[in-house]
Scaffold this active site. Structure first.
Site, PDB file in Angstrom:
ATOM      1  N   LYS A  84       0.829  -1.217   0.000  1.00  0.00           N
ATOM      2  CA  LYS A  84       0.000   0.000   0.000  1.00  0.00           C
ATOM      3  C   LYS A  84       0.857   1.258   0.000  1.00  0.00           C
ATOM      4  O   LYS A  84       0.439   2.301  -0.508  1.00  0.00           O
ATOM      5  CB  LYS A  84      -0.973  -0.018   1.186  1.00  0.00           C
ATOM      6  N   THR A 110      -3.695   5.452   3.905  1.00  0.00           N
ATOM      7  CA  THR A 110      -2.358   5.850   3.458  1.00  0.00           C
ATOM      8  C   THR A 110      -2.418   6.682   2.189  1.00  0.00           C
ATOM      9  O   THR A 110      -1.606   7.600   1.992  1.00  0.00           O
ATOM     10  CB  THR A 110      -1.484   4.602   3.233  1.00  0.00           C
TER      11      THR A 110
END
Length: 330
Positions: free
Chosen positions: A190, A247
């Site tokens: 990610k 994120t």
């Protein structure tokens, strides 16, 4: 009985998680690389370099001696950056035969090893006792004791339950999993996708572009994770989609901020200097791309990030190319 836990790594995330553990009732010893950081935590209950003036719980002490930190520990938590973990472990005594939880999100460059594999190889940890944590883990929000959820994965339900018992702070809800590989891959990759999303925002693209990159990024993460033995359902949960959204969307994310800087025209070195802290996605991108190539997994967003951070490609060219690929079924 009060658990005695050692946290290796006194950066923002390690120190924040030490607070989580202490708020959950544990006695915590933080290992800091620098004695002056350890002394400040011991004597002033602060880690000003990473958490400003935030006061840390009295149940946290600190040392620059890894042997002292690990002595008589009931469990170990590792929060050392991925690319320096192996070298750091080489200076430590062997990790004790207790549960070891990794907070580190990355893949080692050069070996393509996952963090749990490095802990077993370089740290002599028992692989059966090594687990990982992932989820929406923006440390600044957790340090402020804002509620969040995370996934703790262990090789068995019992080990995962042990890790969850450490996360007893009222603001952190821990869900358990036995999919160590899936949770670990989700947490690592990610960061790479967040760089691409941040870059798109830095270029001035809007929510349609970022939503497209996040969604297709999740598909990339899932393909790689499943190819490595992870379970598909892991990637639709907190460790996968949850962590990815946080994120990619938050200005608190180092990898997102680095991508923003790239999108504004800075080179990788200048962007990293502007962020000021480790953005694991830069070094992880090449390792992820190598893994994908070896396994025959298509990861175009990851390849685009590698083209920029490793080969000097222009971020505007690769971002446009990502969404101009040939027609194919979703």
């Amino acid at each position: 009985m009060t658990a005695r836990l050692a946290v290796l790594g006194a950066g923002s995330w390690g120190t924040t998680f030490a607070q989580v553990l202490a708020d959950g009732g544990a006695d915590v010893t933080l290992w800091a690389r620098r004695e002056e950081v350890a002394r400040e935590i011991r004597e002033q209950h602060r880690n000003s370099a990473f958490l400003g003036e935030r006061e840390l719980p009295a149940e946290i002490t600190a040392t620059a001696d890894a042997r002292e930190a690990l002595d008589a520990a009931d469990g170990v938590v590792v929060a050392i950056p991925a690319q320096s973990l192996r070298a750091t472990l080489a200076t430590f005594p062997a990790l004790p035969a207790v549960p070891v939880l990794s907070l580190t999100k990355g893949i080692e460059r050069g070996t393509d090893a996952r963090i749990s594999e490095i802990l077993a190889d370089a740290g002599s940890a028992d692989p059966a006792l090594v687990g990982v944590l992932s989820g929406p883990n923006l440390s600044a929000e957790i340090a402020a004791r804002q509620p969040c959820g995370s996934v703790v994965a262990g090789t068995t339900e019992e080990i995962a339950g042990t890790f969850a018992s450490w996360c007893a702070a009222p603001y952190l809800r821990a869900y358990t999993s036995t999919d160590v590989v899936g949770v670990e891959i989700a947490g690592a990759v990610k960061n790479v996708i967040a760089i691409a999303v941040g870059a798109a925002s830095g270029l001035g693209h809007g929510h349609n572009t970022t939503a497209s990159l996040i969604t297709r990024g999740l598909a990339e993460i899932t393909r790689l994770g499943v190819a490595l033995g992870g379970r598909r359902e892991t990637f639709s949960g907190l460790a996968g989609m949850g962590d990815l959204v946080a994120t990619c969307a938050s200005p608190l994310s180092r990898n997102h901020r680095l991508g923003l800087a790239l999108g504004r025209g800075l080179d990788v070195e200048a962007a990293a200097a502007e962020v000021g802290q480790t953005a694991e996605g830069v070094a992880t991108a090449r390792a992820v791309a190598d893994l994908a190539e070896r396994l025959g997994v298509d990861m175009p967003i990851t390849r685009a990030v590698v083209a920029v951070v490793d080969h000097g490609a222009r971020i505007d060219q690769v971002t446009t190319a990502l969404l101009s690929r040939s027609v194919r079924p979703e």
